[in-house]
Design an enzyme around this catalytic site. Structure first.
Site, PDB file in Angstrom:
ATOM      1  N   ALA A   1     -26.809 -36.919  -6.716  1.00 39.53           N
ATOM      2  CA  ALA A   1     -26.958 -37.167  -5.272  1.00 39.53           C
ATOM      3  C   ALA A   1     -25.803 -36.425  -4.573  1.00 39.53           C
ATOM      4  CB  ALA A   1     -26.950 -38.659  -4.938  1.00 39.53           C
TER       5      ALA A   1
ATOM      6  N   SER B   1     -22.080 -40.841  -2.380  1.00 44.88           N
ATOM      7  CA  SER B   1     -23.529 -40.917  -2.635  1.00 44.88           C
ATOM      8  C   SER B   1     -24.070 -42.252  -2.156  1.00 44.88           C
ATOM      9  CB  SER B   1     -23.801 -40.761  -4.133  1.00 44.88           C
ATOM     10  OG  SER B   1     -23.210 -39.585  -4.618  1.00 44.88           O
TER      11      SER B   1
ATOM     12  N   LEU C   1     -17.181 -39.070   2.341  1.00 45.26           N
ATOM     13  CA  LEU C   1     -18.527 -38.844   1.805  1.00 45.26           C
ATOM     14  C   LEU C   1     -18.665 -39.569   0.470  1.00 45.26           C
ATOM     15  CD1 LEU C   1     -18.967 -35.053   2.598  1.00 45.26           C
ATOM     16  CD2 LEU C   1     -20.062 -36.981   3.734  1.00 45.26           C
TER      17      LEU C   1
ATOM     18  N   GLN D   1     -20.429 -47.603 -17.110  1.00 41.33           N
ATOM     19  CA  GLN D   1     -19.427 -47.894 -16.076  1.00 41.33           C
ATOM     20  C   GLN D   1     -19.951 -48.820 -14.987  1.00 41.33           C
ATOM     21  OE1 GLN D   1     -19.105 -43.595 -15.066  1.00 41.33           O
ATOM     22  NE2 GLN D   1     -18.930 -44.305 -12.961  1.00 41.33           N
TER      23      GLN D   1
ATOM     24  N   HIS E   1     -18.751 -33.391  -3.445  1.00 39.95           N
ATOM     25  CA  HIS E   1     -18.985 -32.772  -4.757  1.00 39.95           C
ATOM     26  C   HIS E   1     -18.897 -31.244  -4.637  1.00 39.95           C
ATOM     27  CE1 HIS E   1     -21.554 -36.555  -5.210  1.00 39.95           C
ATOM     28  NE2 HIS E   1     -20.688 -36.680  -6.193  1.00 39.95           N
TER      29      HIS E   1
ATOM     30  N   LYS F   1      -9.790 -37.122  -5.296  1.00 40.39           N
ATOM     31  CA  LYS F   1      -8.803 -38.161  -4.981  1.00 40.39           C
ATOM     32  C   LYS F   1      -9.493 -39.378  -4.365  1.00 40.39           C
ATOM     33  CE  LYS F   1      -4.743 -35.309  -4.012  1.00 40.39           C
ATOM     34  NZ  LYS F   1      -3.865 -34.868  -2.913  1.00 40.39           N
TER      35      LYS F   1
HETATM   36  P1  AMP Z   1     -19.485 -39.294  -8.367  1.00 41.62           P
HETATM   37  O1  AMP Z   1     -20.742 -38.502  -8.391  1.00 41.62           O
HETATM   38  O2  AMP Z   1     -19.428 -40.289  -7.247  1.00 41.62           O
HETATM   39  O3  AMP Z   1     -19.136 -39.877  -9.706  1.00 41.62           O
HETATM   40  O4  AMP Z   1     -18.322 -38.266  -8.024  1.00 41.62           O
HETATM   41  C1  AMP Z   1     -18.099 -37.129  -8.822  1.00 41.62           C
HETATM   42  C2  AMP Z   1     -16.774 -36.528  -8.445  1.00 41.62           C
HETATM   43  O5  AMP Z   1     -16.785 -36.177  -7.064  1.00 41.62           O
HETATM   44  C3  AMP Z   1     -15.602 -37.512  -8.647  1.00 41.62           C
HETATM   45  O6  AMP Z   1     -14.495 -36.812  -9.168  1.00 41.62           O
HETATM   46  C4  AMP Z   1     -15.334 -37.991  -7.249  1.00 41.62           C
HETATM   47  O7  AMP Z   1     -14.000 -38.412  -7.034  1.00 41.62           O
HETATM   48  C5  AMP Z   1     -15.654 -36.752  -6.435  1.00 41.62           C
HETATM   49  N1  AMP Z   1     -15.969 -37.122  -5.048  1.00 41.62           N
HETATM   50  C6  AMP Z   1     -16.879 -38.030  -4.622  1.00 41.62           C
HETATM   51  N2  AMP Z   1     -16.850 -38.135  -3.292  1.00 41.62           N
HETATM   52  C7  AMP Z   1     -15.896 -37.284  -2.850  1.00 41.62           C
HETATM   53  C8  AMP Z   1     -15.375 -36.943  -1.569  1.00 41.62           C
HETATM   54  N3  AMP Z   1     -15.834 -37.501  -0.448  1.00 41.62           N
HETATM   55  N4  AMP Z   1     -14.396 -36.012  -1.509  1.00 41.62           N
HETATM   56  C9  AMP Z   1     -13.904 -35.444  -2.640  1.00 41.62           C
HETATM   57  N5  AMP Z   1     -14.348 -35.718  -3.873  1.00 41.62           N
HETATM   58  C10 AMP Z   1     -15.329 -36.624  -3.995  1.00 41.62           C
END
Ligand code: AMP
Length: 275
Positions: free
Chosen positions: A29, A183, A181, A58, A34, A145
């Site tokens: 998503a 998902s 941002l 998780q 990302h 972060k």
């Molecule tokens: P996720 O798909 O939510 O597991 O996120 C995958 C990677 O994208 C992780 O390293 C998150 O920290 C990073 N990520 C998610 N949202 C953001 C955002 N708004 N800004 C920067 N990195 C993000």
């Protein structure tokens, strides 16, 4: 772009990639947060690999594993346009077997904040990231972060287990209204989204207070809680820690993270500020 849906397909494709590899693990998503990680990986490596895997270990009982947003077609398009070399989309059956050897998050950093509110969550994160890093064997792996505690634990795992990958922290990307941002933002109704803006607003308030010279973390937290209480459904935590995730009483410049986790309606959102 090659899309590998099994570990075998992935291993064959991976062998063909020579040179410096950047890796961006995600749960799909995909949004501009990302994409910023993918773009940084593009700039800093010869090849980029992205994984999309909604990791069951998780998620806790009762969390949103089954309804976690899936956007396979759009995600493929985003990765392809961004110049990703391999998109790895394994299944849970392929990634896990029965009676697995487990990783445990460290006692302090792994069990405070999100580790306290979501016990076992980080064990699952570390387990899947270890698997992915071993399969991909990248030079650099990119993490946001936005998930500050996750980033910190993964950096520790890389250090403690002498992993080859360099863990690269990436800045938080926000929407034009300030909301980080995620998902999960698509779960929010219009009204909830307005209320969710109190989360970045509370972090902005913290910034203003610190700029005015107030470094007492209790005063800062109370100001943040006042803003949040008027808007969110419940607060999981508002905390101010150093980079080791230990609570601090005074802001330490360049060594502080201010973190918020709150529910807006049914949706749990996290955000933070690195000072
Ligand atoms: P996720 O798909 O939510 O597991 O996120 C995958 C990677 O994208 C992780 O390293 C998150 O920290 C990073 N990520 C998610 N949202 C953001 C955002 N708004 N800004 C920067 N990195 C993000």
């Amino acid at each position: 772009m090659l899309v590998a849906k099994t570990i075998n397909e992935f291993k064959i494709a991976r062998k063909e990639l020579k040179g410096i590899i950047g890796f961006v693990p995600t749960m799909g998503a995909l949004h501009k947060g990302h994409l910023s990680l993918i773009q940084k990986a593009k700039e800093e490596n010869e090849h980029v690999i992205v994984s999309i895997f909604v990791n069951p270990t998780q998620f806790l009982e009762g969390e949103d594993l089954d309804k976690y947003p899936k956007k396979e077609i759009a995600d493929k398009e985003i990765c392809s346009v961004a110049g990703v070399d391999i998109l790895f989309m394994p299944t849970a059956q392929d990634m896990y077997s029965d009676d697995e050897l487990k990783l445990l998050a460290p006692k302090v950093r792994g069990y405070v904040l999100d580790g306290f509110n979501r016990p076992g969550h980080f064990d699952g994160v570390l387990q899947v990231v270890m698997k992915l890093l071993n399969l991909v064997n990248p030079n650099n792996a990119y993490f946001g972060k936005k998930d500050a505690q996750q980033l910190s634990l993964i950096s520790q795992m890389a250090k403690n287990y002498f992993l080859g990958a360099n863990i690269v922290p990436c800045d938080i990307v926000r929407d034009s209204d300030g909301l980080a941002l995620s998902s999960r933002n698509i779960y929010l109704t219009k009204e909830e989204r307005t209320k969710a803006l109190s989360i970045p607003a509370s972090l902005q308030k913290a910034t203003q207070i610190i700029i005015s010279g107030e470094l007492d973390t209790n005063i800062i937290k109370n100001n943040m809680i006042d803003i949040l209480n008027k808007n969110v459904s419940s607060i999981d935590y508002v905390e101010i820690v150093n980079r080791d995730f230990k609570k601090i009483e005074k802001i330490e410049l360049k060594n502080t993270i201010i973190l918020v986790a709150a529910k807006v309606g049914q949706t749990r959102l996290i955000d933070n500020l690195w000072i």
